[in-house]
Write an enzyme that holds these catalytic residues in place. Structure first.
Site, PDB file in Angstrom:
ATOM      1  N   LYS A 152       0.819  -1.203   0.000  1.00 14.71           N
ATOM      2  CA  LYS A 152       0.000   0.000   0.000  1.00 14.71           C
ATOM      3  C   LYS A 152       0.861   1.263   0.000  1.00 14.71           C
ATOM      4  CE  LYS A 152      -3.873  -2.332   2.279  1.00 14.71           C
ATOM      5  NZ  LYS A 152      -4.884  -2.240   3.363  1.00 14.71           N
ATOM      6  N   TYR A 193     -12.203  -2.854  -3.963  1.00 18.95           N
ATOM      7  CA  TYR A 193     -12.796  -2.854  -2.619  1.00 18.95           C
ATOM      8  C   TYR A 193     -14.328  -2.824  -2.680  1.00 18.95           C
ATOM      9  CZ  TYR A 193      -8.366  -2.187  -0.039  1.00 18.95           C
ATOM     10  OH  TYR A 193      -7.133  -2.353   0.541  1.00 18.95           O
ATOM     11  N   ASN A 197      -1.994  -0.246   6.998  1.00 21.09           N
ATOM     12  CA  ASN A 197      -1.489  -1.559   7.438  1.00 21.09           C
ATOM     13  C   ASN A 197      -0.622  -2.238   6.379  1.00 21.09           C
ATOM     14  OD1 ASN A 197      -3.489  -2.262   5.677  1.00 21.09           O
ATOM     15  ND2 ASN A 197      -4.699  -3.470   7.117  1.00 21.09           N
ATOM     16  N   HIS A 200      -2.021  -5.463   1.259  1.00 20.71           N
ATOM     17  CA  HIS A 200      -3.277  -6.149   0.943  1.00 20.71           C
ATOM     18  C   HIS A 200      -2.926  -7.520   0.392  1.00 20.71           C
ATOM     19  CE1 HIS A 200      -7.142  -7.217  -0.844  1.00 20.71           C
ATOM     20  NE2 HIS A 200      -6.423  -7.667  -1.861  1.00 20.71           N
ATOM     21  N   GLU A 212      -9.357 -10.353  -8.243  1.00 18.24           N
ATOM     22  CA  GLU A 212      -8.451  -9.213  -8.067  1.00 18.24           C
ATOM     23  C   GLU A 212      -7.310  -9.235  -9.093  1.00 18.24           C
ATOM     24  OE1 GLU A 212      -7.371  -9.422  -3.908  1.00 18.24           O
ATOM     25  OE2 GLU A 212      -9.450  -9.043  -3.279  1.00 18.24           O
TER      26      GLU A 212
HETATM   27  P1  IDP Z   1      -7.964  -7.008   5.001  1.00 19.70           P
HETATM   28  O1  IDP Z   1      -7.096  -6.004   4.257  1.00 19.70           O
HETATM   29  O2  IDP Z   1      -7.236  -7.619   6.154  1.00 19.70           O
HETATM   30  O3  IDP Z   1      -8.594  -8.033   4.082  1.00 19.70           O
HETATM   31  P2  IDP Z   1     -10.581  -5.719   5.141  1.00 19.70           P
HETATM   32  O4  IDP Z   1     -11.571  -5.888   6.244  1.00 19.70           O
HETATM   33  O5  IDP Z   1     -10.897  -6.361   3.831  1.00 19.70           O
HETATM   34  O6  IDP Z   1      -9.158  -6.190   5.689  1.00 19.70           O
HETATM   35  O7  IDP Z   1     -10.419  -4.150   4.936  1.00 19.70           O
HETATM   36  C1  IDP Z   1      -9.723  -3.643   3.821  1.00 19.70           C
HETATM   37  C2  IDP Z   1      -8.805  -2.528   4.277  1.00 19.70           C
HETATM   38  O8  IDP Z   1      -9.610  -1.420   4.728  1.00 19.70           O
HETATM   39  C3  IDP Z   1      -7.914  -2.854   5.470  1.00 19.70           C
HETATM   40  O9  IDP Z   1      -6.731  -3.542   5.101  1.00 19.70           O
HETATM   41  C4  IDP Z   1      -7.629  -1.486   6.036  1.00 19.70           C
HETATM   42  O10 IDP Z   1      -6.644  -0.788   5.269  1.00 19.70           O
HETATM   43  C5  IDP Z   1      -8.965  -0.778   5.833  1.00 19.70           C
HETATM   44  N1  IDP Z   1      -9.859  -0.915   6.998  1.00 19.70           N
HETATM   45  C6  IDP Z   1     -10.558  -2.012   7.375  1.00 19.70           C
HETATM   46  N2  IDP Z   1     -11.284  -1.776   8.478  1.00 19.70           N
HETATM   47  C7  IDP Z   1     -11.041  -0.488   8.817  1.00 19.70           C
HETATM   48  C8  IDP Z   1     -11.498   0.367   9.890  1.00 19.70           C
HETATM   49  O11 IDP Z   1     -12.269  -0.030  10.748  1.00 19.70           O
HETATM   50  N3  IDP Z   1     -11.000   1.642   9.891  1.00 19.70           N
HETATM   51  C9  IDP Z   1     -10.148   2.123   8.946  1.00 19.70           C
HETATM   52  N4  IDP Z   1      -9.699   1.353   7.929  1.00 19.70           N
HETATM   53  C10 IDP Z   1     -10.134   0.067   7.862  1.00 19.70           C
HETATM   54 MG    MG Z   2     -10.096  -7.863   2.660  1.00 22.40          MG
END
Ligand code: IDP
Ligand code: MG
Length: 141
Positions: free
Chosen positions: A14, A55, A118, A121, A132
């Site tokens: 990212k 997304y 984080n 992805h 994807e």
């Molecule tokens: P993942 O990346 O572990 O699959 P997902 O739930 O699919 O997690 O969420 C996609 C991305 O959206 C996350 O990696 C993170 O960057 C962001 N995200 C998810 N939940 C939150 C939140 O509660 N607050 C802010 N950003 C979030």
């Molecule tokens: Mg996800």
């Protein structure tokens, strides 16, 4: 039941990872896994239309707007990695979505502190990986 099977998965380093100079660190963790190989890799800046496809499951959630802002704020690295059990394997290497819950030794646990920023992805299942990969590398056979 087979103990292993070849797969491909879609990985994004990212914008925070690229801005912090962590491409090499993260790619090297992935490259070190025995039997995995990178089959596509591209540095590119993602736009809103592409992110809406990628997304799709998150469109409309409270964090979606900020997520798109963050994910389009600079270049990301998109990669396809191939290998045994690579979909679950990369998810394990990445760690839980929230870096505070991601264990030490995982990419998120070691390198990130906030749930949005984080650093990585990774496709969450084989069907998501197929979907994807078509978005990011439509010409990959
Ligand atoms: P993942 O990346 O572990 O699959 P997902 O739930 O699919 O997690 O969420 C996609 C991305 O959206 C996350 O990696 C993170 O960057 C962001 N995200 C998810 N939940 C939150 C939140 O509660 N607050 C802010 N950003 C979030
Ligand atoms: Mg996800």
């Amino acid at each position: 039941m087979p103990t292993s099977f070849p797969q491909r998965t879609l990985i994004l380093l990212k914008t925070d990872a690229v801005a912090r100079g962590l491409i090499g660190e993260i790619v090297s963790r992935i490259e070190r896994k025995a039997g995995w190989r990178i089959v596509a890799l591209e540095l590119r800046t993602l736009d809103g239309a592409l992110l809406e496809r990628h997304y799709a499951e998150h469109v409309g959630k409270p964090f979606y707007g900020e997520l798109v802002e963050f994910m389009s704020s600079g270049p990301s690295v998109a990669m396809v990695v191939e290998g045994e059990n690579v979909v679950a394997g990369v998810r394990a290497l990445a760690g839980r979505t929230d870096p505070l819950r991601a264990g030490p030794g995982t990419i998120r646990g070691d390198l990130a502190t906030r749930v949005q920023e984080n650093v990585i992805h990774a496709s969450d299942c084989a069907d998501a990986a197929e979907r994807e990969m078509k978005i990011f590398f439509p010409d990959l056979s």
